[in-house]
Design a protein around this motif. Structure first.
Motif, PDB file in Angstrom:
ATOM      1  N   LEU A  37       0.831  -1.211   0.000  1.00 11.77           N
ATOM      2  CA  LEU A  37       0.000   0.000   0.000  1.00 11.77           C
ATOM      3  C   LEU A  37       0.861   1.255   0.000  1.00 11.77           C
ATOM      4  O   LEU A  37       0.500   2.267  -0.591  1.00 11.77           O
ATOM      5  CB  LEU A  37      -0.952  -0.005   1.201  1.00 11.77           C
ATOM      6  N   ARG A  38       2.005   1.180   0.650  1.00 13.98           N
ATOM      7  CA  ARG A  38       2.923   2.332   0.629  1.00 13.98           C
ATOM      8  C   ARG A  38       3.536   2.514  -0.749  1.00 13.98           C
ATOM      9  O   ARG A  38       4.013   3.583  -1.091  1.00 13.98           O
ATOM     10  CB  ARG A  38       4.044   2.156   1.659  1.00 13.98           C
ATOM     11  N   GLY A  39       3.544   1.437  -1.542  1.00 14.61           N
ATOM     12  CA  GLY A  39       4.157   1.495  -2.875  1.00 14.61           C
ATOM     13  C   GLY A  39       3.208   2.000  -3.951  1.00 14.61           C
ATOM     14  O   GLY A  39       3.583   2.107  -5.105  1.00 14.61           O
ATOM     15  N   LEU A  40       1.961   2.308  -3.586  1.00 18.68           N
ATOM     16  CA  LEU A  40       0.996   2.803  -4.564  1.00 18.68           C
ATOM     17  C   LEU A  40       1.401   4.193  -5.065  1.00 18.68           C
ATOM     18  O   LEU A  40       2.163   4.888  -4.395  1.00 18.68           O
ATOM     19  CB  LEU A  40      -0.393   2.873  -3.918  1.00 18.68           C
ATOM     20  N   PRO A  41       0.868   4.601  -6.220  1.00 14.46           N
ATOM     21  CA  PRO A  41       1.208   5.945  -6.739  1.00 14.46           C
ATOM     22  C   PRO A  41       0.992   7.012  -5.673  1.00 14.46           C
ATOM     23  O   PRO A  41       1.819   7.910  -5.517  1.00 14.46           O
ATOM     24  CB  PRO A  41       0.243   6.114  -7.910  1.00 14.46           C
ATOM     25  N   VAL A  42      -0.137   6.946  -4.973  1.00 17.40           N
ATOM     26  CA  VAL A  42      -0.310   7.778  -3.787  1.00 17.40           C
ATOM     27  C   VAL A  42      -0.233   6.814  -2.598  1.00 17.40           C
ATOM     28  O   VAL A  42      -1.174   6.063  -2.350  1.00 17.40           O
ATOM     29  CB  VAL A  42      -1.669   8.521  -3.778  1.00 17.40           C
ATOM     30  N   PRO A  43       0.897   6.808  -1.894  1.00 14.08           N
ATOM     31  CA  PRO A  43       1.066   5.819  -0.827  1.00 14.08           C
ATOM     32  C   PRO A  43      -0.064   5.905   0.207  1.00 14.08           C
ATOM     33  O   PRO A  43      -0.517   6.986   0.555  1.00 14.08           O
ATOM     34  CB  PRO A  43       2.407   6.216  -0.197  1.00 14.08           C
ATOM     35  N   VAL A  44      -0.529   4.731   0.638  1.00 17.94           N
ATOM     36  CA  VAL A  44      -1.572   4.658   1.662  1.00 17.94           C
ATOM     37  C   VAL A  44      -0.899   4.243   2.968  1.00 17.94           C
ATOM     38  O   VAL A  44      -0.260   3.199   3.033  1.00 17.94           O
ATOM     39  CB  VAL A  44      -2.650   3.627   1.261  1.00 17.94           C
ATOM     40  N   ILE A  45      -1.015   5.095   3.989  1.00 14.04           N
ATOM     41  CA  ILE A  45      -0.336   4.819   5.250  1.00 14.04           C
ATOM     42  C   ILE A  45      -1.371   4.475   6.316  1.00 14.04           C
ATOM     43  O   ILE A  45      -2.197   5.324   6.690  1.00 14.04           O
ATOM     44  CB  ILE A  45       0.468   6.052   5.737  1.00 14.04           C
ATOM     45  N   GLY A  46      -1.331   3.243   6.783  1.00 11.47           N
ATOM     46  CA  GLY A  46      -2.229   2.832   7.860  1.00 11.47           C
ATOM     47  C   GLY A  46      -1.428   2.538   9.101  1.00 11.47           C
ATOM     48  O   GLY A  46      -0.329   3.053   9.273  1.00 11.47           O
ATOM     49  N   ARG A  47      -1.984   1.709   9.980  1.00  6.27           N
ATOM     50  CA  ARG A  47      -1.186   1.276  11.121  1.00  6.27           C
ATOM     51  C   ARG A  47      -1.500  -0.182  11.419  1.00  6.27           C
ATOM     52  O   ARG A  47      -2.616  -0.654  11.220  1.00  6.27           O
ATOM     53  CB  ARG A  47      -1.413   2.172  12.332  1.00  6.27           C
ATOM     54  N   ILE A  48      -0.465  -0.892  11.873  1.00  5.19           N
ATOM     55  CA  ILE A  48      -0.645  -2.303  12.174  1.00  5.19           C
ATOM     56  C   ILE A  48      -1.015  -2.436  13.644  1.00  5.19           C
ATOM     57  O   ILE A  48      -0.327  -1.893  14.526  1.00  5.19           O
ATOM     58  CB  ILE A  48       0.631  -3.103  11.825  1.00  5.19           C
ATOM     59  N   ALA A  49      -2.143  -3.067  13.905  1.00  3.23           N
ATOM     60  CA  ALA A  49      -2.603  -3.251  15.287  1.00  3.23           C
ATOM     61  C   ALA A  49      -3.397  -4.536  15.374  1.00  3.23           C
ATOM     62  O   ALA A  49      -4.196  -4.842  14.485  1.00  3.23           O
ATOM     63  CB  ALA A  49      -3.461  -2.062  15.718  1.00  3.23           C
ATOM     64  N   ASN A  50      -3.182  -5.288  16.429  1.00  2.47           N
ATOM     65  CA  ASN A  50      -3.920  -6.532  16.684  1.00  2.47           C
ATOM     66  C   ASN A  50      -3.933  -7.477  15.480  1.00  2.47           C
ATOM     67  O   ASN A  50      -4.975  -7.981  15.077  1.00  2.47           O
ATOM     68  CB  ASN A  50      -5.376  -6.223  17.082  1.00  2.47           C
ATOM     69  N   GLY A  51      -2.766  -7.673  14.893  1.00  2.31           N
ATOM     70  CA  GLY A  51      -2.664  -8.640  13.805  1.00  2.31           C
ATOM     71  C   GLY A  51      -3.376  -8.227  12.534  1.00  2.31           C
ATOM     72  O   GLY A  51      -3.720  -9.077  11.708  1.00  2.31           O
ATOM     73  N   ALA A  52      -3.643  -6.931  12.389  1.00  2.70           N
ATOM     74  CA  ALA A  52      -4.308  -6.474  11.163  1.00  2.70           C
ATOM     75  C   ALA A  52      -3.715  -5.137  10.738  1.00  2.70           C
ATOM     76  O   ALA A  52      -3.116  -4.425  11.547  1.00  2.70           O
ATOM     77  CB  ALA A  52      -5.806  -6.333  11.399  1.00  2.70           C
TER      78      ALA A  52
END
Ligand SMILES: *Cc1c(COP(=O)(O)O)cnc(C)c1O
Length: 475
Positions: free
Chosen positions: A427-442
């Motif tokens: 997702l970070r490698g997309l043309p517009v990177p998408v930044i989320g967060r990893i929590a509870n195995g997801a």
């Protein structure tokens, strides 16, 4: 070395730089990116080809490899991203998004000559601070105001002006560190002020301050403990009482509010954060706060307060090194102007709008896009709508969270760790990177800051066509 023969043979199979430049693709590249950069890129393609054991390379192959390199090098490093971290004012993602009014004003200032230090009425020299002084005084109730590069600079400048070679009294409970590089004791030292710590970590009383005051005292400092809170058996001295003590002793009280806000956020259903006007009314002689935290403007540091002190601060030669440029001043002016109409603030100022978004509206957005996201991400991952909690960020109301909603992405086979990291990287490698967060195995995508659903989905559509980030040049 025994590889030399192979290398030589490989080298013979590569076209010359000139041959590549003579192809129509090569000529197009030279026109688009300039000849020197194109030549460098072609040479880099050759060098990479010599390293690998691959076979022949035609001039067109080389041109196409060079094109990929040139395009990658051309892509902006400061690229837009989707901030789905759930932290609205994320320092690493640039904090506040500016209002359209501010963007327009900044663009105008970039494009045209502006009356930056010029008095249009009488044709004489003006002062750049005059552009925002009136608005700042009106919105904070302060006598005078000035603006510098950021709040760290504001604190540095105030300490240096009012306490160089003198003592700055501060509670041990307020000797904060903000994001590594900003540590109050170190800023004091650089400002040439002597740190006079009083009280204890959890409790500081008025008498602690009173006992520390002597002929060497330059100022008393109150610092908003932005990013943490001490709970339990605690005591701090309210600003109003500190102001009385400071006034009785003829020394200034400086209140570093950190985030600082110009309106009561409770109006928008958020926890109350002390406003600048409250700090001024409580009797602080100087109040400092940031431009790009809760205020929702560009990076800036505001210093408001007593006229004689602000004048002294403005005469400090350091002020010149810390001043802001016309682009930001234009954006600051336009942002501050929005505060004159608090009723329309949530509609016009992105920071307030995003903070005030209700969980059920965010959840509705998540429901609208969940099946399309699942379709685009593919069967290897399960995608579901979940409740989550967002935070303000940048040290404002650090412990409070706001109910929010988002999408939880996890590997369908139940694996975690590496697989999740790979998804996050994709997702970070997309043309517009998408930044989320990893929590509870997801991987959690908090949708509080997602206002452009279509752009988000279109961007995701390209997840299948983007090359893996590890592949260099032409394969
Ligand atoms: C954030 C903060 C600062 C630094 O402000 P910047 O605008 O990031 O330079 C200083 N003091 C406090 C209390 C803060 O919260």
């Amino acid at each position: 070395m025994h590889g030399n023969g192979d290398e030589a043979r490989n080298a013979r199979r590569l076209p010359s730089v000139d041959a590549v430049l003579r192809t129509s693709a090569g000529q197009a590249l030279a026109e688009r990116f300039g000849r020197p950069a194109t030549v460098d890129a072609i040479r880099a393609v050759m060098a990479a080809a010599r390293e690998s054991a691959k076979g022949d390379m035609t001039p067109d192959d080389a041109a196409s490899g060079a094109e990929q390199r040139l395009e990658r090098a051309q892509a902006p490093r400061l690229k837009p991203v989707f901030n789905l971290t759930g932290t609205v004012l994320h320092t690493n993602l640039g904090r506040a998004l500016l209002a359209e009014e501010a963007i327009e004003a900044a663009t105008d200032a970039m494009r045209h000559a502006v009356a930056l230090e010029f008095d249009v009425e009488n044709g004489g020299r003006g002062e750049r601070d005059d552009i925002v002084r009136g608005l700042l005084c009106e919105l904070t109730g302060a006598e005078d105001a000035t603006v510098v590069n950021n709040n760290a600079a504001a604190v540095l400048l105030v300490l240096n002006t009012l306490a160089e070679g003198r003592g700055a009294i501060v509670s041990r409970g307020e000797l904060i560190e903000i994001g590594g590089a900003f540590r109050m004791p170190e800023i004091m030292q650089r400002a040439g002020a002597k740190l006079v710590e009083v009280g204890t970590t959890n409790r500081t009383h008025k008498r602690d301050y009173a006992n520390a005051i002597d002929g060497e005292t330059g100022l008393m400092l109150k610092v908003h403990t932005s990013n943490y809170r001490i709970e339990g058996f605690t005591a701090e001295v309210p600003a109003r009482e500190l102001a009385e003590l400071a006034r009785a002793n003829g020394i200034p009280l400086v209140d570093d509010l950190g985030s600082g806000t110009l309106v009561d956020l409770a109006l928008f259903g958020l926890p109350h954060e002390p406003t600048v006007a409250e700090a001024v009314a409580a009797g602080a002689d100087i109040v400092t706060f940031s431009g790009d935290k809760l205020l929702g403007g560009p990076q800036a540091g505001f210093i408001v307060g007593r006229k004689d002190l602000i004048e002294k601060i403005n005469r400090n030669p350091m002020k010149r090194a810390l001043r802001v440029d016309k682009i930001r001043l234009a954006a600051i002016e336009a942002t501050l102007r929005l505060y004159r109409d608090p009723d329309r603030l949530a509609e016009r100022l992105p920071t307030v709008r995003l903070l005030a978004r209700r969980a059920r509206d965010i959840e509705a957005s998540a429901r609208r896009i969940v099946s399309r996201v699942a379709g685009l991400i593919g069967p290897d991952y399960s995608v579901e709508v979940v409740d989550c909690a967002s935070q303000v960020g940048s040290g404002a109301v650090p412990l409070e969270t706001m109910p929010s909603a988002g999408l939880s992405l996890r590997p369908a086979d139940g694996s975690t760790g590496g697989e999740l990291d790979r998804l996050a990287a994709k997702l970070r490698g997309l043309p517009v990177p998408v930044i989320g967060r990893i929590a509870n195995g997801a991987l959690l995508l908090d949708l509080r800051c997602l206002e452009e659903e279509d752009e988000f989905l279109n961007n995701l559509k390209r997840s299948c066509v983007i090359p893996e980030p590890s592949i260099e040049g032409r394969s």
